[in-house]
Design a protein around this motif. Structure first.
Motif, PDB file in Angstrom:
ATOM      1  N   THR A 123       0.868  -1.182   0.000  1.00 37.14           N
ATOM      2  CA  THR A 123       0.000   0.000   0.000  1.00 37.14           C
ATOM      3  C   THR A 123       0.898   1.223   0.000  1.00 37.14           C
ATOM      4  N   ASN A 124       0.922   1.939  -1.112  1.00 36.96           N
ATOM      5  CA  ASN A 124       1.813   3.099  -1.264  1.00 36.96           C
ATOM      6  C   ASN A 124       3.265   2.723  -0.976  1.00 36.96           C
ATOM      7  N   GLY A 125       3.667   1.533  -1.433  1.00 38.66           N
ATOM      8  CA  GLY A 125       5.037   1.071  -1.250  1.00 38.66           C
ATOM      9  C   GLY A 125       5.303   0.407   0.085  1.00 38.66           C
ATOM     10  N   TYR A 126       4.302   0.353   0.929  1.00 40.72           N
ATOM     11  CA  TYR A 126       4.454  -0.208   2.279  1.00 40.72           C
ATOM     12  C   TYR A 126       4.056  -1.678   2.267  1.00 40.72           C
ATOM     13  N   PRO A 127       4.968  -2.591   2.652  1.00 44.24           N
ATOM     14  CA  PRO A 127       4.629  -4.022   2.603  1.00 44.24           C
ATOM     15  C   PRO A 127       3.581  -4.396   3.641  1.00 44.24           C
TER      16      PRO A 127
END
Length: 335
Positions: free
Chosen positions: A61-65
């Motif tokens: 999510t927005n680069g967040y794992p």
């Protein structure tokens, strides 16, 4: 709820960097090779694994794992077949280990088209290993990423530094470091002093060997009490108790800094009315001395001990240095 320890460590210790890298991952702007530099315990490995999760995780999510999928879990547990982690073999990273890396570089991913290599303690690479790695850092191929982790950037070959993006990690703040000290089993009575002396977990582990730190703190405590009571026993303490604990030259500076910490306790008690002492067992002596000592005298004492660090590089007996400052301090307190 995300309960992934790697994500927690990376985001708690280096939140700014974690936020920065999630944006880079989200925009597909990740460079092929990074060099993470910082003291032990600041979260370099956790950050490398966190970024690796961002690369592999199908649910970002927005680069967040997500931290919970099979990819994230295996990376967190260092069990992913396409994530290779190299550590020193005994004391150094050798050419054979880099050859193994090269072989892995030449293979396609076992489960996809992405591969990540993490090299811990990169400063321990032999020159042969470092030079062997250069070409693969410079031309790694598509979807291949590498992270080199070091506690001493000065020991990394300039040619490697020039081929990587260097990221300097911030020191841990006092609360974070104190929490790490607790996890290492450091006594509550030693946490303030440890925090005052270092921000390096490696130093702490070394000082804990054979209860060295505990023994030195106890001897310095005895030395300070003798000085505060105008007792010449302080000289005997140096010769009989302290010198046997000076195992090598690298142990001298922390001993000097512990002596400084004693009188910092006096300073803090006198002006800040603080009761958070580096040497809590000496509370009575600290408060009594703080109530009676003149400000200028206290400043002179701190300057005397601080100057000792300059003398360490000169060929002077360490015992003579310690006995000399003891004499000077006692003379000042008797004036």
């Amino acid at each position: 709820m995300n309960e992934n320890k790697v994500i927690d460590e990376a985001t708690n210790k280096q939140k700014y960097l974690a936020d920065r890298f999630t944006k880079i991952i989200d925009k597909y702007e990740l460079s092929h090779s990074y060099l993470f530099s910082g003291e032990s315990g600041v979260g370099k490995l956790a950050m490398a694994l966190f970024i690796t999760m961002g690369i592999f995780c199908p649910n970002t999510t927005n680069g967040y794992p997500c931290g919970n999928c099979d990819e994230c879990r295996r990376i967190s547990e260092q069990q992913h077949p396409d994530v290779v982690i190299i550590k020193p073999d005994v004391q150094s990273i050798k050419v054979d280990q880099v050859r193994y890396l090269k072989d892995e570089f030449s293979k396609s991913g076992l489960e996809g088209n992405k591969k990540v290599f993490i090299i811990q303690d990169a400063e321990t690479m032999t020159n042969g290993a470092a030079n062997s790695l250069l070409k693969f850092i410079e031309e790694p191929g598509n979807n291949i990423f590498s992270f080199l982790l070091t506690t001493n950037l000065n020991l990394i070959l300039p040619t490697i530094i020039s081929r990587t993006q260097v990221i300097e990690f911030n020191h841990l703040n006092s609360a974070e470091f104190s929490e790490q000290l607790k996890q290492l089993g450091v006594k509550h009575s030693q946490i303030n002093l440890m925090n005052n002396l270092t921000n390096s977990i490696n130093f702490v582990r070394d000082w804990q060997t054979d209860d060295w730190f505990d023994k030195v703190q106890s001897v310095i405590s005895k030395w300070f009490d003798s000085i505060a009571n105008n007792d010449a026993e302080a000289f005997v303490t140096i010769q009989a108790d302290l010198m046997p604990l000076v195992l090598d030259n690298k142990r001298r500076e922390p001993i000097i800094n512990m002596m400084i910490a004693c009188f910092e306790d006096v300073l803090n008690s006198k002006y800040l009315k603080s009761n958070q002492f580096n040497f809590p067992k000496n509370e009575n002596s600290i408060i009594r001395l703080a109530n009676n000592i003149q400000s200028q005298t206290l400043i002179c004492i701190l300057e005397i001990i601080l100057n000792c660090n300059q003398q360490l590089s000169i060929n002077i007996s360490f015992q003579n240095i310690l006995e000399s400052i003891t004499l000077k301090i006692m003379n000042l307190l008797n004036q």
